[in-house]
Scaffold this active site. Sequence first.
Site, short mmCIF file in Angstrom:
data_model
loop_
_atom_site.label_atom_id
_atom_site.label_comp_id
_atom_site.label_asym_id
_atom_site.label_seq_id
_atom_site.Cartn_x
_atom_site.Cartn_y
_atom_site.Cartn_z
N GLN A 104 8.15 5.29 0.83
CA GLN A 104 7.57 4.44 -0.22
C GLN A 104 6.53 5.25 -1.01
OE1 GLN A 104 6.94 0.13 1.48
NE2 GLN A 104 6.62 1.60 3.14
N ASP A 107 3.59 10.61 -3.42
CA ASP A 107 2.75 11.82 -3.41
C ASP A 107 3.55 13.13 -3.30
OD1 ASP A 107 1.74 10.73 -0.11
OD2 ASP A 107 3.44 12.00 -0.63
N HIS A 124 9.87 4.34 -4.31
CA HIS A 124 8.91 3.90 -5.34
C HIS A 124 8.66 4.99 -6.36
CE1 HIS A 124 7.34 0.67 -2.34
NE2 HIS A 124 8.54 0.37 -2.85
N CYS A 132 10.09 9.20 -20.46
CA CYS A 132 9.86 8.72 -21.84
C CYS A 132 10.51 7.35 -22.03
CB CYS A 132 10.45 9.70 -22.85
SG CYS A 132 10.26 9.09 -24.55
N CYS A 135 13.21 8.04 -25.40
CA CYS A 135 14.46 8.83 -25.32
C CYS A 135 14.95 9.01 -23.89
CB CYS A 135 14.25 10.20 -25.97
SG CYS A 135 13.15 11.30 -25.04
N CYS A 157 5.82 11.82 -25.32
CA CYS A 157 6.97 12.67 -24.99
C CYS A 157 6.99 13.89 -25.92
CB CYS A 157 8.25 11.85 -25.19
SG CYS A 157 9.76 12.81 -25.05
N SER A 198 3.34 2.34 7.67
CA SER A 198 3.52 1.33 6.63
C SER A 198 3.09 -0.03 7.17
CB SER A 198 4.98 1.24 6.18
OG SER A 198 5.12 0.20 5.20
N SER A 199 2.46 -0.83 6.30
CA SER A 199 2.08 -2.20 6.69
C SER A 199 3.31 -3.10 6.73
CB SER A 199 1.04 -2.76 5.71
OG SER A 199 1.61 -2.81 4.39
N ASN A 223 2.34 2.90 13.75
CA ASN A 223 1.38 2.49 12.72
C ASN A 223 0.01 2.31 13.35
OD1 ASN A 223 1.32 1.86 9.82
ND2 ASN A 223 0.47 -0.10 10.52
N1 APR Z 1 -1.37 6.94 11.11
C1 APR Z 1 -0.62 5.81 11.24
N2 APR Z 1 -0.78 4.71 10.46
C2 APR Z 1 -1.74 4.77 9.51
C3 APR Z 1 -2.57 5.90 9.33
C4 APR Z 1 -2.35 7.02 10.17
N3 APR Z 1 -3.08 8.14 10.08
N4 APR Z 1 -3.43 5.63 8.30
C5 APR Z 1 -3.15 4.37 7.88
N5 APR Z 1 -2.15 3.86 8.61
C6 APR Z 1 -1.48 2.57 8.47
C7 APR Z 1 -2.39 1.41 8.17
O1 APR Z 1 -2.73 0.75 9.39
C8 APR Z 1 -1.51 0.51 7.28
O2 APR Z 1 -0.94 -0.55 8.03
O3 APR Z 1 -0.62 2.70 7.35
C9 APR Z 1 -0.41 1.42 6.78
C10 APR Z 1 -0.40 1.59 5.27
O4 APR Z 1 -0.09 0.33 4.71
P1 APR Z 1 -0.23 0.13 3.12
O5 APR Z 1 -1.55 0.63 2.68
O6 APR Z 1 0.16 -1.29 2.86
O7 APR Z 1 0.85 1.13 2.52
P2 APR Z 1 2.43 0.92 2.41
O8 APR Z 1 2.95 0.14 3.55
O9 APR Z 1 3.01 2.25 2.16
O10 APR Z 1 2.54 0.05 1.07
C11 APR Z 1 3.83 -0.16 0.54
O11 APR Z 1 2.83 -1.13 -1.43
O12 APR Z 1 1.18 -1.10 -3.04
C12 APR Z 1 2.50 -0.79 -2.79
O13 APR Z 1 3.80 0.83 -3.91
C13 APR Z 1 2.78 0.68 -2.95
O14 APR Z 1 4.36 2.05 -1.71
C14 APR Z 1 3.29 1.12 -1.59
C15 APR Z 1 3.75 -0.17 -0.95
#
Ligand code: APR
Length: 263
Positions: A104, A107, A124, A132, A135, A157, A198-199, A223
Amino acid sequence: MSPSKTGKLADCIASQQKTVIFTGAGISTESGIPDFRSPGGIWDQFDPEEMTYQNFMADEKNRRKYWAFHHQSWRNIRDARPNPAHRAVRQLEDHCDISAVITQNIDGLHRKAGTDPERLLELHGTMWRADCLSCGETHPCEQAFDQIDSGISVPRCPVCEGDLKPGTVAFGEPLPKNVMVRAQKAAVSCEVFIAVGSSLTVYPAAFLPEMAVNAGANVAIINRDPTPLDSMAHLVSHGKAGEILPEVVRHLDEQQRHPRPGC
Ligand code: APR
């Protein structure tokens, strides 16, 4: 993750089962890039409601805001280096049958870590590209940020002078269709699905682990904090990706020296 848990996950992967790795912003926090929803994260500093596709397309003022939002994190992203978690993902690609690395993140750190671009699915989009609106030409984002540094608040562009948009998918913007279709195919045809950092709260990306479970895969969630999908996972570890994933790789190295049954 306890040694038994990393060992169990390594056993799963080592038995040459088709594995998908799915990552979120938490895999990049140890590279100095804040995530979105942790305390002090990006959505504590900016209002996500202002960063919608509809707003961006509506008028110049919103485009200036959207570009300023990206510009404030550009140098940090440009200069960030992959951390042990990204490198461990890359090593897993050598050890096992990793059918896809679905991220997701915008970077580019999986690319910098050497993940095979053929198996990398950037759901994402990416901060490294600008598109652009007129075009359709694609340009390196560095050129767009150079324009901002020279005072142009909505980069143009170089080909047709149309407005540029960062190559990231905004809220309300459709995900790149071909990327999402490939990600769904990978999720329903894998045997192991590992979600890292990821959350698991943003859809449609968060459907992918659910699709994997429904298709019979073993799902592991790594996580720092609990997620709403923990209860459906076969294996959950709350800890730092930069510590857990290298541990899984160490187990795999050991596994390949002394094979044990799979998960
Ligand atoms: N190791 C493991 N987990 C981690 C660490 C780490 N070092 N640092 C943070 N986290 C966990 C946090 O606990 C959190 O639950 O990573 C999770 C990040 O969650 P979000 O900030 O919600 O990011 P993400 O899940 O990627 O969000 C999805 O939401 O805003 C949009 O487009 C954006 O791609 C993003 C999408």
